[in-house]
Structure formats: structure tokens, C-alpha cells
Design an enzyme around this catalytic site. Structure first.
Site, PDB file in Angstrom:
ATOM      1  N   ASP A 212      12.245  28.947  -1.974  1.00 39.36           N
ATOM      2  CA  ASP A 212      13.235  27.876  -2.083  1.00 39.36           C
ATOM      3  C   ASP A 212      13.386  27.132  -0.768  1.00 39.36           C
ATOM      4  O   ASP A 212      14.018  27.622   0.175  1.00 39.36           O
ATOM      5  CB  ASP A 212      14.579  28.471  -2.508  1.00 39.36           C
ATOM      6  CG  ASP A 212      15.626  27.402  -2.774  1.00 39.36           C
ATOM      7  OD1 ASP A 212      15.267  26.203  -2.805  1.00 39.36           O
ATOM      8  OD2 ASP A 212      16.806  27.754  -2.946  1.00 39.36           O
ATOM      9  N   ASP A 419      12.509  19.959  -2.943  1.00 37.19           N
ATOM     10  CA  ASP A 419      13.213  21.216  -3.187  1.00 37.19           C
ATOM     11  C   ASP A 419      12.403  22.111  -4.120  1.00 37.19           C
ATOM     12  O   ASP A 419      12.388  21.893  -5.336  1.00 37.19           O
ATOM     13  CB  ASP A 419      14.592  20.937  -3.782  1.00 37.19           C
ATOM     14  CG  ASP A 419      15.362  22.225  -4.064  1.00 37.19           C
ATOM     15  OD1 ASP A 419      15.116  23.221  -3.364  1.00 37.19           O
ATOM     16  OD2 ASP A 419      16.201  22.226  -4.977  1.00 37.19           O
TER      17      ASP A 419
END
Length: 567
Positions: A212, A419
């Protein structure tokens, strides 16, 4: 020169040789020599430069150090040399402005080769991790949970954990190389989640973590004891009391300063709480343990790292943890794993991930910059923002040839966040509305909206069931993100094919994997999720403050020489 030569300049050819002084005696200065070649041997010049080296032809060179009167004799040639000089200067100036990251080393070939040889011996520092995809599991097979991380520290101390009194098991060690590559896996039906394995503790124990780039803190589900945890892929991490960070630790100060509650001086341990953009959350305490990483040259490095011992998870995060044990934080924050390893001198603060177009195949991730193919990448500047997200300016978004609105809240370009913790891509309200309007044309090709399919907000039922997006991709147009549009720069483009924004649902419908991001980051940013970066190597270079990408099969990272200029 004869009158015939004056009348027939088309037979003359000119060029210049610049001879640099030897490295051991630079005082000799440069020698600039011009040559003219003619199709008529009998008209070759008979004047020779003084002090001419013996190894040069005696009947060709004309020294530019001759009296000015000789130069006036050849006005066209002088003008040609002047123009050539101006063009060369303009070209080098353009290159220096357009590509500041490509520093052209001016020096002897021997010096450049020596630099390359020295760098070659250190080009195996990167750590490469294989990435794995979560192949449709649990409730996500019935309804796709739209995970979007962008996690931020919200508060701490609202709950407390009773830590074990015994010393328990110490966390695992990480073996790192200047570059590390981790394998990544995903969902064939597109849940957009990828994870890798790290080994923590002594002796080391494996844990699967979601990769992430939108999260600051790496955390593992933890028996401290656990208040609310998913089953996970491995037994919960159990910290020794001596591994729990105190509130006086500098990392604790950084974490809690970024929370709404501020830093707690009187707390005995460092509590934290992270709230993610999808409204899930994780609560825990900071701990430290050994991490084992292996370089690409098979050498290992052990590092003590700070991570979260997470004992209370809420929201859809619990669904994704049925196959993993936590989150690998890769943002620009000081507490992120890349920042910690860079501070220890183990790797350069460069992160890359490559998700295969075939999501079943997974991909890889790496830490360290020595395997980045610098000359093949498209680069854009990385914006410096307090959010610590990976941001860039986008000047235009198009579906085919039709421009979409950006909802710019500030003058100039819009903003885009890369992201890897988001399953899908999110557009601003105007861009999303324009895209949906343009996609109405697919109804002419036999696609009918299916409101009964709850996989994603917009799903179309094709005339005949399909098993691959490639079967219908020709009916949709590519998306294009344009970066940079100032008069002194050349635009850079990221092209997203239909396979980068469409998925197939369990009902074999075609669904739009781009969502309305009005509720994310004040609705002012585009969030580029996993679905739209498959088939691309994405690199976040925190050393040179730039973000890059290139098309790739994402099979096996290869080393490249980053010191040679690419023109």
C-alpha cells in the site's frame, strides 16, 4: 582557393574536430581543427596548420587559428559553423531543462567507463519481493468491497491493550539488499488487492501484507491480546514486552504528531489509530523487531524496524485480512518501511511495483533504485505534500479524443494520487460524469445496463456472455492522462487501455472500474488504483522526487545501468 571552387560550393564538405588535452597535462588546452573535403582532388587546399601532429593527414586540415583574412575568404563556411554551434548549444540547453534527472557526464570515455564499472559492482542492492493476487475470496465474490486506503493517523489512547507479561516471541528479522523484489498477487475477477511476504522475528516468521503506497505505517495483526482481528493467513504476531515502543521514542512522536490527538508525553506505550478512506480502521501500539531481507545478489541484511502491533481492526478491512496479516506501508512518511531502510543505509528510498496485465500472475515489488531502467521510463515531478501520498500534476484527462473535466479547485493543473492500496480508480465528480456520458455510446453495440448486478455501480450486460475483457475491448476507447503542458516542457502521457478500467463480474457482465471520487480528498484528486496500473512498472523515486512508468510484462526485474545518458 580557385575561382572554380568559389563558384561550385556544392562540392565542398566541412567538419570540425575538437581535440581535448591529455588528462595528465590539461595545460596544453584544446585544439580545434576544421576540415574541407572536395569532389575535385586537384582543388584540395595546400595550406597546412602549424605544429600539425604527425599522425594527421598533411593535405586536409585547415586550422581555425589562422589570420582573420583567411576566415573571411570562406563566409559560407563560417556561417555554417556558427549555426552548428548555436544549434548544439540550444539542443543541450533543451535537454538540461526537459530532463533534469538525466545528468550528462562530460568527461573522457575512460572516466565514464570507470564510474560504470564501479557502479556495476553495487547494482545488486535492491530487494525484490514477489507479489500475489487475492483470487476472489469470501464475501468479495458476491459483492466487491471497494477498498481505498490513503490511511491517516486519527487518534490514540481511546483504547488500551493489556500486553503479555512474559517476553514471548521476538519479532522476525528482515534481510535486505540495496534492492528487494517482492512477488505480488491479485484477483482474476478484479478485487485489486495484492500482497507480499515479509519475515519478522527471531527466529523469523512469515507474514502476508497488502502492499500500500497510500499508507504510512506497516502493521501486523497482533495478539496483545487481540480485540478484533480477522483469521488471517498466519498466527498473530506476539510481541515481547521489550519490543513495545515507549511514548518517548522519536518514531512515536512522528506518528502521534500526525494524529488529531497530538503527542502523549505521559503515556507508557505508543498507541496509534489509523482511519482509512474506505472508513475501515486499525488500532494498535508501535513495536520494533528484526526484519530479514535478501538482496538480488543473494546476500542478506538484518534490520530492526518499527511497525504496528494491530489488535483491533474494523470495517471492510476485516474482509481483506482473511488471506493476509496486515498492511505494508510504502508512503513517503518517516515511519514507512522504505524510509526506515533508507535511513539505515540499506537501500535508496526508491519503491517500484509491477502488476501483470494477467492479474492471476501477480507481479513484483522492489525497494532500491539500482534496477530502475531510467532511460526507458516516462517521468513526471513528484509533488511535495503534507499528506505524504505520491502526487503528481495532471493537465488533461481524455476518453479517446474527448476531454473530461477535472474539477480544478486551484489554478493550473489537477492532482492525481498513485495508490496501490486502492482496488479501483477514482475520478473527480466532473471527470466521472463526463466519462459516464461518453460511455453511453456502448449501448449501440448491444450493451444494456444491468442494475441487478451490485458488483460495481455501473455494469453492462453484453449480447453474449464473455470471459475476457479483450473480447469487447475494441468497443471501448483508451483513457489518456496528460502531464505537463508548459511552453518549455514536453507533455508526458499515461495511456490506460480498456483492460485498465473494466472488469468482468460473476454474472459475466462488463463493469466500469472507475468510480466517483467526490468523497475522497475533498473530491479534488484523481486516485489511480491497481486496476489502472496493471501491465506497467510504476516507480516512486523519493531521492530525485519523481514518479515514472513504462509498459512491462512484469515477469522478472532486470538490472540496468542508470549512469549512461539516454538521449
Amino acid at each position: 582557393m580557385s575561382s572554380n571552387d568559389d563558384q561550385d560550393h556544392s562540392h565542398l564538405k566541412g567538419f570540425v574536430i575538437i581535440t581535448l588535452p591529455p588528462a595528465d597535462n590539461p595545460s596544453l588546452g584544446k585544439t580545434i581543427t576544421a576540415f574541407t573535403l572536395s569532389n575535385h582532388p586537384q582543388n584540395q587546399p595546400q595550406n597546412h596548420p602549424q605544429n600539425q601532429p604527425q599522425n594527421q593527414p598533411s593535405n586536409l586540415p585547415i586550422s581555425l587559428n589562422r589570420p582573420r583574412s583567411n576566415f573571411v575568404t570562406y563566409p559560407r563556411r563560417r556561417i555554417s559553423f556558427t549555426i552548428m554551434g548555436i544549434l548544439l548549444f540550444a539542443f543541450l540547453t533543451f535537454i538540461s531543462i526537459q530532463s533534469p534527472q538525466n545528468l550528462l557526464k562530460l568527461g573522457s570515455l575512460t572516466e565514464v567507463d570507470q564510474d560504470n564499472d564501479e557502479k556495476e559492482s553495487n547494482q545488486t542492492n535492491s530487494i525484490v519481493f514477489p507479489l500475489y493476487s487475492k483470487l476472489g475470496f469470501g464475501g468479495m465474490m458476491d459483492k466487491r468491497d471497494m477498498e481505498v486506503k490513503l490511511g491517516k493517523f486519527m487518534m490514540f489512547g481511546s483504547k488500551s491493550s493489556v500486553l503479555p507479561l512474559d517476553d514471548g516471541v521476538v519479532g522476525s528479522k528482515v534481510v535486505a539488499s540495496s534492492s528487494a523484489v517482492l512477488p505480488v498477487n491479485g484477483d482474476e475477477l478484479r478485487d485489486g488487492l495484492y500482497y507480499t511476504q515479509i519475515d519478522v522475528g527471531n527466529p523469523p516468521r512469515p507474514y502476508f501484507l497488502d502492499v500500500d503506497t497510500g499508507s504510512d505505517l506497516t502493521w501486523i495483526q497482533c495478539d496483545a491480546p487481540c480485540t478484533s482481528c480477522a483469521k488471517g493467513a498466519h498466527p498473530y504476531y506476539k510481541p515481547a514486552r521489550g519490543n513495545i515502543l515507549s511514548s518517548k521514542d522519536s518514531y512515536c512522536y512522528d506518528v502521534q504528531q500526525n494524529s488529531k490527538s497530538g503527542h502523549c508525553e505521559s503515556c507508557s506505550q505508543c498507541d496509534y489509530e489509523i482511519e482509512y478512506a474506505d472508513h475501515s480502521s486499525s488500532l494498535g501500539v508501535l513495536s520494533k523487531d528484526d526484519l530479514r531481507l535478501v538482496r538480488m545478489n543473494d546476500t542478506s541484511v538484518n534490520s530492526e524496524v518499527i511497525f504496528g502491533c494491530a489488535y483491533d481492526q474494523q470495517g471492510i478491512l476485516l474482509n481483506s485480512l482473511t488471506k493476509t496479516d496486515g498492511i505494508l506501508g510504502l508512503s513517503r512518511a518517516k515511519v514507512s518501511l522504505p524510509s526506515q531502510l533508507a535511513k539505515q543505509g540499506i537501500v535508496d528510498n526508491v519503491i517500484g511495483h509491477c502488476l501483470a496485465s494477467d492479474s492471476v500472475s501477480g507481479g513484483y515489488m522492489f525497494l532500491g533504485g539500482d534496477i530502475v531502467p531510467q532511460g526507458k521510463m516516462s517521468w513526471v515531478p513528484m509533488l511535495n505534500d503534507a499528506s505524504m501520498n505520491y502526487l503528481a500534476e495532471v493537465s488533461r484527462v481524455s476518453y479517446g479524443s474527448k476531454q473530461l473535466g477535472l474539477d480544478r479547485q486551484r489554478k493550473g493543473n489537477g492532482r492525481i494520487v498513485f495508490d496501490s492500496g486502492s482496488s479501483y480508480t477514482y475520478f473527480t465528480k466532473q471527470a466521472y460524469s463526463d466519462l459516464v456520458s461518453n460511455l453511453k455510446d456502448v449501448s449501440r453495440d448491444g450493451f444494456v445496463l444491468d442494475d441487478s448486478d451490485a458488483t460495481l455501480p455501473i455494469c453492462w450486460q453484453p449480447e453474449t456472455p464473455i470471459s475476457s475483457i479483450k473480447e469487447v475491448s475494441k468497443l471501448f476507447k483508451p483513457l489518456t492522462l496528460q502531464f505537463g503542458r508548459k511552453w518549455w516542457t514536453v507533455s508526458t502521457y499515461l495511456h490506460i487501455p480498456p483492460e485498465g478500467y473494466l472488469i468482468i463480474s460473476n454474472k459475466r457482465n462488463v463493469c466500469l472500474g472507475i468510480l466517483d471520487g467526490s468523497d475522497l480528498l475533498d473530491g479534488s484528486h484523481i486516485v489511480l488504483g491497481d486496476i489502472s496500473v496493471r501491465g506497467n512498472l510504476i516507480v516512486y523515486d523519493n531521492v530525485r522526487h519523481k514518479i515514472g512508468w513504462m509498459r512491462s510484462e512484469c515477469v522478472n526485474p532486470k538490472q540496468s545501468n542508470t549512469y549512461l545518458p539516454f538521449l
